[in-house]
Design an enzyme around this catalytic site. Sequence first.
Site, short mmCIF file in Angstrom:
data_model
loop_
_atom_site.label_atom_id
_atom_site.label_comp_id
_atom_site.label_asym_id
_atom_site.label_seq_id
_atom_site.Cartn_x
_atom_site.Cartn_y
_atom_site.Cartn_z
N ASP A 6 -3.67 -14.81 -4.38
CA ASP A 6 -3.83 -16.29 -4.09
C ASP A 6 -5.16 -16.55 -3.52
O ASP A 6 -5.98 -15.70 -3.31
CB ASP A 6 -2.68 -16.87 -3.23
CG ASP A 6 -2.53 -15.98 -1.83
OD1 ASP A 6 -3.19 -15.12 -1.64
OD2 ASP A 6 -1.89 -16.44 -1.21
N TYR B 66 -8.58 -17.34 -1.09
CA TYR B 66 -8.81 -17.15 -0.06
C TYR B 66 -8.18 -18.22 1.27
O TYR B 66 -8.25 -19.44 0.94
CB TYR B 66 -10.31 -17.13 0.42
CG TYR B 66 -11.04 -15.81 -0.23
CD1 TYR B 66 -10.43 -14.59 0.02
CD2 TYR B 66 -11.83 -16.11 -1.12
CE1 TYR B 66 -11.00 -13.35 -0.81
CE2 TYR B 66 -12.55 -14.87 -1.89
CZ TYR B 66 -12.01 -13.65 -1.53
OH TYR B 66 -12.74 -12.70 -2.18
#
Length: 225
Positions: free
Chosen positions: A66, A68
């Site tokens: 996913d 940052y």
Amino acid sequence: MASDDSGLPDTLGAWRDLPFFDADWPRIRATLAAEKRAVLPPDHQRFAALEAAQPGAVRAVILGQDPYPTPGHAHGLAFSAEAEVRPLPRSLGNIYREMREDIGAAPETADLRFLARQGVLLLNTALSVPAGQAGGHAKLGWDRLTRQVLERLSDRPRAFLLWGGHAQGFAPAITGSDHLILASAHPSPLSARRGFFGSRPFSKVNNWLTARGEAPIIWAHPEAT
């Protein structure tokens, strides 16, 4: 950036006809609109990875998990961050460490958009994250998009880099033959020493491409692309 009534960018191109965008995106869009926390990356960069690498141009895929969760880092491409980000995100620092060991050089900044221009799709398996909460949107249904993208890209031989168990869980969506599929540990600080370091993915991809008569990917020098 222009978008239609669906909230999708006009530059989504050939990806727009994936079933996800009619079947799943309206629900996810509504969930994101109702989210009380800041959502990363910004809306206009949500689909940046797909916009930057259209299906016919993709030669290699790197799956991330996913975005940052640190504000100012994520800009829509897996493992990439804005050029001014210092210090480097830790996973990216490990990627660059392996790249130096493998091919002798690595980029000077965190910005990997130059790889997308060469046909490297840097795709996260979730395209949103609440600021400060890694994995916070992992169950929104983004995985359906990931599987459809991989199915679409199974139409001809391509290189797929699956780093870590999460990415490797999407391997069944890659069908057909003659692909290069490289599976290793994830480059995160928790797992890089368990098989990412020493895996030499960058030279392996280029050796595979050149054996097929294709140009190698310039991994380390944006100015040469």
